[in-house]
Design an enzyme around this catalytic site. Structure first.
Site, PDB file in Angstrom:
ATOM      1  CG  PHE A   8      -2.118  -0.768   1.195  1.00  0.00           C
ATOM      2  CD1 PHE A   8      -3.253  -0.307   0.545  1.00  0.00           C
ATOM      3  CD2 PHE A   8      -2.161  -2.013   1.790  1.00  0.00           C
ATOM      4  CE1 PHE A   8      -4.412  -1.069   0.487  1.00  0.00           C
ATOM      5  CE2 PHE A   8      -3.311  -2.792   1.746  1.00  0.00           C
ATOM      6  CZ  PHE A   8      -4.439  -2.318   1.092  1.00  0.00           C
ATOM      7  CG  ASP A   9       0.764   5.779  -1.943  1.00  0.00           C
ATOM      8  OD1 ASP A   9       1.881   6.181  -1.585  1.00  0.00           O
ATOM      9  OD2 ASP A   9      -0.180   6.547  -2.229  1.00  0.00           O
ATOM     10  CG  LEU A  10       0.673   7.034   4.425  1.00  0.00           C
ATOM     11  CD1 LEU A  10      -0.411   6.274   5.175  1.00  0.00           C
ATOM     12  CD2 LEU A  10       1.857   7.346   5.336  1.00  0.00           C
TER      13      LEU A  10
END
Length: 217
Positions: A8-10
């Protein structure tokens, strides 16, 4: 093909970090006397490495960009980091992935130390098997470098069983670089044109659609 692991990107994927990032940028602009940029340009800073963005959008040298980043962080570490909120549906989505048995990692161009603090502050840390981010000097910052860092650290050698989830083209392009599947979220900061041009495996418009999408990859 069955996905076992999710990266996941944030910013723009799990949290709306726009207020804190824009306020930190404006602080650095004022402190260094840089020309003001339109809001549409400032939003482009959300996601990619900051040093590169200062050079690209303000025409700064590498040394000037370092000074701008230092000023940015003066505000960010005191206030900006938590001028942020978790998108509706994200905790439930992460919980459903965890309960289903997926390995879950964060791969963000935000400095790793800040990403860990944000996860703890917003109660997201319990969902992640690991958090991988940029080095403070941004020598490791591009999304493709962060993905490589996570793959190596976790000894993950089956890229077709990994999906990268993010809201900007650098997330999708990083996935392509490492032969991962990719899911672009359209509720973040990347435009639909930006995301479709990057050619993700799938697009979703809200967090609750992720688990059903992963099941068909």
């Amino acid at each position: 093909m069955t996905i076992k692991t999710v990266f996941f990107d944030l910013d723009g994927t799990l949290t709306d970090s726009k207020p804190g990032i824009i306020n930190s940028l404006n602080y650095s602009i004022k402190k260094l006397g840089l020309p003001q940029k339109p809001a549409t340009t400032l939003q482009l800073f959300i996601g990619p490495p900051l040093l590169a963005s200062y050079e690209k959008y303000f025409g700064l040298t590498a040394l000037q960009a370092e000074k701008a980043l230092k000023a940015y962080r003066e505000y960010y570490v005191e206030q900006g980091i938590f001028e942020n909120f978790v998108y509706s549906g994200v905790p439930a989505m992460l919980a459903s992935l965890q309960q289903t048995g997926y390995q879950i990692f964060m791969t963000t161009s935000k400095p790793e130390k800040y990403a860990e603090q944000i996860c703890e502050h917003f109660g997201l840390a319990t969902y992640f098997d690991g958090v991988y981010g940029a080095s403070m000097d941004e020598k490791r910052a591009a999304k493709t470098e962060i993905i490589a860092y996570a793959l190596n650290a976790e000894k993950l050698t089956r890229p077709a069983k990994i999906a990268m989830v993010g809201d900007r083209e650098n997330d999708i392009n990083g996935a392509h670089d490492h032969h991962l599947q990719s899911v672009a979220v359209t509720y973040g900061f990347g435009s639909l044109t930006e995301l479709t041009t990057a050619k993700p495996t799938k697009l979703i418009d809200r967090p609750e659609k992720l688990l059903p999408t992963l099941k068909i990859l």
